[in-house]
Write an enzyme that holds these catalytic residues in place. Structure first.
Site: not given
Ligand code: GUN
Length: 305
Positions: A52, A96, A119
C-alpha cells in the site's frame, strides 16, 4: 469459454486515471498524504502495508508507515490516531487489521476521523453507505463494483448472492449491489442449503476465506463469480486434491512451500461460470487501487479541488 475478469488490467486503467489528479494536486497545493499504521509483526499485514505505501509512493503521493510494537495499548494507539487526525498533510489513515487481542479494535476504528477513513470502515461511512449518501467506501467492495462495471456485467434486476457477512467485504458488497438494484441475498455459516441458494445467483460473490468451498454444485451455468478468497494451501495433499494433481501447481508448491486458491474450486469456475475472477490477479489488485482512489478523493476534498 468463460471471460476471465482481469483485475490487473482494471487496476492499471484506474491508476492511469489517478495519475493526472495526483499531479494536479501536487502542482496546485501538495501531493495527497497517506499514513498506514502497522501494529506488530504479522507477515501478511507487513506485506499488505508495504504494498500500500509503495503503490502510493509510486503514484506520487506522500506516504508514511508507522510501525508500532505488538504490546501497544488501546490508549497509546488512540493517541497516535488522534495525532494523525489533526495533521493537515495527512488525507488518509489506514490502521491495518487484525490488531493484537489487547487492543479494542472497534474503539480504534471509531477514532479515525471519518473524512480520513480511506478504508471506509468508520460507522459514519458505513452509515452513509446504508443511507445511499456519498462517502468513503470500503476498498474491496468498491473494486468489485469497478470490475463489474468496466466489464459491462449487468447488475440491475439480477440475482446476487454474497457468501460471507464480514464488515470488510460481505456486508458492504451486498449494500453496494443493492444500491445498483440487484436482488441480494447474504449467506453465512448458518445458511441451510448453501449450494441451492448460490445456484440462483447471476452474480455470486465468495468472501469467506475457505479454500475452494464453492463447487460446480454452487454455480449456475453462465454466472459471474467474484472470488474474494486468498487462501494459502500449505499441505501437498491439499494442493493435489484441489488442483487435481496438476503438475504445474505441485511444482509451484515444491518451489515455494505454498499455493494460493480462492473460495471457489478453480475447475468448477472454468467449467460453469460465464465470467470469473482468477486467484491471484482478480479482486486483489483492485483493493489496493481503490484505496489509492479513496486517498485522492479525500485529498481533493481537503484541498477543495
Ligand atoms: N486487513 C485485511 N484487509 C484489510 C483492509 O482492507 N483494511 C485493513 N485496514 N486491514 C485489512
Amino acid at each position: 469459454m468463460p471471460t476471465i475478469l482481469d483485475g490487473n488490467r482494471i487496476r492499471d486503467a484506474i491508476k492511469e486515471e489517478l495519475r493526472p489528479r495526483i499531479a494536479r494536486l501536487a502542482a496546485a497545493k501538495r501531493p495527497p498524504g497517506f499514513a498506514a499504521v502497522l501494529v506488530g509483526n504479522n507477515p501478511a499485514s507487513e506485506t499488505y502495508v508495504r504494498t500500500k505505501t509503495k503503490t502510493s509512493q509510486d503514484l506520487g503521493m506522500c506516504s508514511q508507515k508507522l510501525a508500532l510494537p505488538e504490546s501497544i495499548t488501546t490508549e497509546e494507539l488512540l493517541a497516535i490516531v488522534n495525532h494523525l487526525n489533526t495533521r493537515k498533510d495527512v488525507d488518509g489513515i489506514l490502521v491495518q487489521l487484525p490488531l493484537p487481542p489487547q487492543v479494542d479494535t472497534k474503539r480504534i476504528l471509531l477514532s479515525v476521523a471519518p473524512d480520513k477513513d480511506v478504508d471506509g470502515l468508520h460507522p459514519y461511512n458505513v452509515g452513509c453507505l446504508v443511507a445511499g449518501l456519498p462517502a468513503l467506501r470500503p476498498c474491496t467492495p468498491a473494486g468489485i463494483l469497478q470490475l463489474l462495471q468496466r466489464y459491462e456485467i449487468p447488475i440491475a434486476g439480477r440475482r446476487a448472492v454474497v457468501v460471507g457477512r464480514s464488515d470488510l467485504v460481505g456486508k458492504p458488497v451486498a449494500l453496494i449491489l443493492l444500491e445498483r438494484n440487484a436482488t441480494v441475498t447474504i449467506c453465512h455459516s448458518k445458511t441451510t442449503d448453501l449450494a441451492g441458494v448460490c445456484r440462483e445467483a447471476d452474480i455470486l460473490v465468495a468472501a469467506v476465506g475457505r479454500p475452494a468451498l464453492l463447487t460446480a454444485d454452487h454455480i449456475k451455468p453462465g454466472a459471474t463469480v467474484i472470488d474474494v478468497g486468498i487462501n494459502s494451501l500449505e499441505s501437498r495433499e491439499e494442493v493435489a486434491r484441489i488442483f487435481r494433481n496438476s503438475a504445474e501447481k505441485l511444482a509451484a508448491f515444491e518451489r515455494k512451500g505454498s499455493v494460493l486458491v480462492g473460495d471457489a474450486d478453480p475447475f468448477a469456475l472454468a467449467e460453469r461460470a460465464g465470467a470469473y475472477t482468477p486467484v491471484p490477479g482478480g479482486v486483489g489488485p483492485l483493493t489496493i487501487v481503490m484505496l489509492m482512489a479513496n486517498i485522492v478523493d479525500s485529498a481533493e476534498r481537503h484541498l477543495e479541488i
